[in-house]
Write an enzyme that holds these catalytic residues in place. Structure first.
Site, mmCIF file in Angstrom:
data_model
loop_
_atom_site.group_PDB
_atom_site.id
_atom_site.type_symbol
_atom_site.label_atom_id
_atom_site.label_comp_id
_atom_site.label_asym_id
_atom_site.label_seq_id
_atom_site.Cartn_x
_atom_site.Cartn_y
_atom_site.Cartn_z
ATOM 1 N N GLU A 21 0.819 -1.211 0.096
ATOM 2 C CA GLU A 21 -0.051 -0.101 0.030
ATOM 3 C C GLU A 21 0.883 1.113 0.062
ATOM 4 O OE1 GLU A 21 -2.632 0.518 3.409
ATOM 5 O OE2 GLU A 21 -3.446 2.298 2.489
ATOM 6 N N LYS B 105 4.611 0.819 9.619
ATOM 7 C CA LYS B 105 4.588 2.132 8.757
ATOM 8 C C LYS B 105 4.174 3.048 9.313
ATOM 9 C CE LYS B 105 3.180 0.078 4.780
ATOM 10 N NZ LYS B 105 2.276 -0.032 3.443
ATOM 11 N N ARG C 38 5.323 -12.777 9.457
ATOM 12 C CA ARG C 38 6.152 -11.516 9.326
ATOM 13 C C ARG C 38 7.455 -11.611 9.967
ATOM 14 N NH1 ARG C 38 4.130 -6.589 9.756
ATOM 15 N NH2 ARG C 38 2.297 -7.193 8.823
HETATM 16 P P1 ATP Z 1 2.939 -2.623 8.016
HETATM 17 O O1 ATP Z 1 2.313 -3.447 9.035
HETATM 18 O O2 ATP Z 1 4.600 -2.668 8.551
HETATM 19 O O3 ATP Z 1 2.616 -0.876 7.981
HETATM 20 P P2 ATP Z 1 1.816 -3.387 5.968
HETATM 21 O O4 ATP Z 1 1.333 -4.993 5.820
HETATM 22 O O5 ATP Z 1 0.517 -2.605 6.334
HETATM 23 O O6 ATP Z 1 2.910 -3.053 6.781
HETATM 24 P P3 ATP Z 1 1.672 -3.584 2.966
HETATM 25 O O7 ATP Z 1 2.076 -2.507 2.032
HETATM 26 O O8 ATP Z 1 0.368 -3.721 3.386
HETATM 27 O O9 ATP Z 1 2.295 -3.094 4.482
HETATM 28 O O10 ATP Z 1 2.631 -4.652 2.826
HETATM 29 C C1 ATP Z 1 2.635 -5.285 1.337
HETATM 30 C C2 ATP Z 1 3.386 -6.550 1.774
HETATM 31 O O11 ATP Z 1 4.483 -6.617 2.518
HETATM 32 C C3 ATP Z 1 2.381 -7.447 2.233
HETATM 33 O O12 ATP Z 1 2.271 -8.734 1.423
HETATM 34 C C4 ATP Z 1 2.604 -7.677 3.544
HETATM 35 O O13 ATP Z 1 2.215 -8.999 3.960
HETATM 36 C C5 ATP Z 1 4.270 -7.673 3.229
HETATM 37 N N1 ATP Z 1 4.847 -7.404 4.775
HETATM 38 C C6 ATP Z 1 4.759 -6.124 5.443
HETATM 39 N N2 ATP Z 1 5.301 -6.249 6.595
HETATM 40 C C7 ATP Z 1 6.020 -7.425 6.694
HETATM 41 C C8 ATP Z 1 6.865 -8.025 7.522
HETATM 42 N N3 ATP Z 1 7.427 -7.197 8.729
HETATM 43 N N4 ATP Z 1 7.468 -9.304 7.176
HETATM 44 C C9 ATP Z 1 7.158 -9.796 6.046
HETATM 45 N N5 ATP Z 1 6.297 -9.366 5.126
HETATM 46 C C10 ATP Z 1 5.721 -8.097 5.358
HETATM 47 MG MG MG Z 2 -1.142 -3.872 4.816
#
Ligand code: ATP
Ligand code: MG
Length: 570
Positions: free
Chosen positions: A50, A285, A275
């Site tokens: 995102e 984020k 994760r």
């Molecule tokens: P955050 O929780 O850190 O804000 P998010 O999951 O909201 O991250 P996205 O932009 O939705 O961020 O993530 C894009 C991709 O990265 C998704 O497929 C998510 O599963 C993966 N991802 C995000 N954080 C991690 C992590 N800590 N380890 C592995 N994969 C991750």
């Molecule tokens: Mg997300």
């Protein structure tokens, strides 16, 4: 086999230069699917960020996983922006994400997509469900929806609007789209089961009204799909085979399955993995944005941030991050990785590649009394002992040098093998010198200069250089040295797991130390941003993005494995 034994046998499989046979549960699922021809032999993944912030090292794990699978199985991996939330998303983030994925070494070819590309299709799908009686327009407010939803132990209550006719629902949904209603006044909801034990199945919201401009679709839409409604259908439209996501989406899978089954469309297989969590940092984020907005760091690419752009600025290489992702692997259960492992991956990489140079961070003047004034000798210095093809360079020496303040003690402790009054030390690549006196600041008594003599018979590499002393120190020639600023970093948080509401209380106030009077060897005068070096005995350093000729700035990426610690303690 125990896990350890498995790791060992895996290790043994790794042959020179060949791709390691990385076994993990995701690869096992894919192997099975290939055997049963589930997706016609295709492997097609995607990385779906995102654009509401910069990518962090956790995303790097997901990028390496998704693009890595596509590479190893001769498949494809899309980059797809999940841009369903216009108020939090920005073009700046889109651009940084593309830059970061590329920098990590991956390529999406011509497959750059946006969820917003599919807004029309998603709307059509929603109309389809509404026509089937599987979606309805609901007038409950967001608070009421929450209230009606129930809890884990209590079932929810049906919305009073749940039994509207198909015609009424279609009419209201269209008028929602046409902008007839204010924000928050209505939603479109899936009609599933308010008593489901899975809260995600209790008539989840599919669309909300939001009169907000979108960074790509402008003012074309005033209803936006919820992530849960968009995500599975985007995967389906792109004919993704394996939709890999993190564990928190496990409970959402039944909902995604329901949508796809009701629509009767192509069905990707969702696979959840744990994760990445990393010690001494935060990873979401939202929290990283707070660090930026509240001024704890100097931007998303601050060298202390766990963002990909911060790591790059700090001096991390794409290879070191990819190697880290390989070493941590993928698993189904939550765990936390040590930041020390990430640092080790960088050391391994830079040890092989970085040019060795000499730099003095806290200079102390050293005058060689018996070295003739005006003479300059060029000494041979090895560029990288790990790689003879990197050759040697010339390092100038003259009568006045700088050494590290820490390499001199007026009253040395036991086993201090560096300089002290009367003691001898070897100057790296040069001669043995002996300290014969000190010069003090008359007022403060502080030592401002060392007086030494050198033994001309002890030149490194010469046939008579055999005389041995216990210590060797680095130095730069005062006449030739270049001024530089050096930034030393320590962990951004002072505890392993800075969590809870007060996570900001654990911010380490001393995470950045700026040294402005450093002296580096002449060869660094033209170093460019992103050039990386080993400063002998001090660690690996990377030229900062703001650095330029005449105003050099270096970031310490990581310390050496042990030397620095020794210097600091003694
Ligand atoms: P955050 O929780 O850190 O804000 P998010 O999951 O909201 O991250 P996205 O932009 O939705 O961020 O993530 C894009 C991709 O990265 C998704 O497929 C998510 O599963 C993966 N991802 C995000 N954080 C991690 C992590 N800590 N380890 C592995 N994969 C991750
Ligand atoms: Mg997300």
């Amino acid at each position: 086999m125990t896990t350890l034994e498995k790791d060992k046998s895996l290790e043994n499989n790794r042959t020179n230069g060949e791709l390691p046979e990385r076994k993990n549960f995701i690869r096992e699922i894919i192997n099975d699917d290939l055997r049963t021809n589930k997706f016609g032999g295709r492997v097609h993944t995607r990385f779906p960020p995102e654009p509401n912030g910069y990518l962090h090292i956790g995303h790097a794990k997901s990028i390496c996983l998704n693009f890595g699978l596509a590479r190893d199985y001769n498949g494809l991996c899309n980059l797809r922006f999940d841009d369903t939330n216009p108020t939090k998303e920005e073009v700046e983030y889109v651009e940084s994400i593309e830059r970061d994925v590329r920098w990590l070494g991956f390529d999406w070819g011509d497959r750059l997509y946006y969820a917003s590309d599919y807004f029309e299709q998603l709307y059509e799908y929603a109309v389809q469900l509404t026509k089937k009686g599987k979606a309805y327009a609901c007038d409950l407010s967001p608070d009421e929806i929450r209230e009606y939803r129930g809890t884990l132990t209590e079932p929810g209550k049906d919305s009073p609007y749940r039994n509207r006719t198909v015609e009424e629902n279609l009419d209201l949904f269209e008028r929602m789209r046409n902008g007839e209603f204010p924000d928050g006044s209505r939603t479109l909801r899936a009609k599933i089961d308010m008593a489901s034990p899975n809260l995600n199945m209790r008539d989840p919201v599919m669309y909300r009204i939001l009169h907000a401009a979108h960074h790509r679709t402008g003012d074309r839409w005033c209803i936006y799909p919820m992530y849960d409604w968009a995500h599975g259908q985007c995967d389906s439209i792109e004919r993704i085979t394996h939709s890999i996501c993190t564990l928190e989406f496990t409970d959402h899978r039944p909902l995604y399955d329901w949508f796809l089954a009701e629509l009767g469309v192509y069905h990707s297989q969702q696979i959840e993995f744990a994760r990445l969590n990393l010690t001494y940092t935060v990873m979401s984020k939202r929290k990283l944005l707070q660090l930026v907005q509240e001024g704890y760091v100097n931007g998303w690419d601050d060298a202390r941030m766990p963002t990909i752009s911060g790591l790059r600025r700090r001096g991390y290489t794409p290879e070191s991050i990819r190697n880290f992702a390989d070493r941590i692997g993928v698993a189904r259960s939550e765990s936390t990785s040590e930041v020390a492992l990430l640092e080790d991956c960088l050391r391994d990489d830079l040890n092989k590649r970085a040019l060795r140079v000499m730099a003095v961070l806290r200079p102390l003047k050293l005058v060689i009394e018996n070295y003739p004034d005006g003479v300059v000798e060029e000494l041979d210095a090895v560029n990288n002992p790990e790689d003879s093809s990197m050759g040697v360079r010339k390092v100038p020496i003259s009568r006045v040098l700088y050494i590290e303040q820490d390499d001199f003690r007026e009253h040395p402790p036991k086993k201090y093998f560096r300089l002290s009054p009367g003691a001898e030390v070897r100057l790296r690549y040069a001669y043995i010198v002996k300290c014969v006196g000190v010069v003090r600041n008359e007022k403060t008594g502080e030592i401002t200069e060392l007086r030494c003599t050198y033994d001309p018979e002890t030149k490194s590499g010469s046939s008579q250089s055999g005389r041995r002393v216990k210590g060797t120190i680095h130095w730069v020639s005062a006449l030739h040295a270049v001024d530089a600023e050096v930034r030393l970093y320590s962990r951004l948080f002072s505890v392993e797991n800075p969590s809870g509401e007060n996570w900001r209380d654990f911010i380490n106030p001393d995470s950045l130390e700026v040294l402005r009077q450093c002296k580096v060897e002449q060869s660094l005068a033209t170093a460019k941003p992103q050039d990386r070096f080993q400063f002998e005995r001090l660690g690996y350093f990377c030229v900062d993005d703001d650095s330029r000729e005449g105003a050099l700035i270096f970031n310490r990426a990581v310390t050496l494995r042990d030397t620095w610690a020794k210097i600091e303690k003694s």
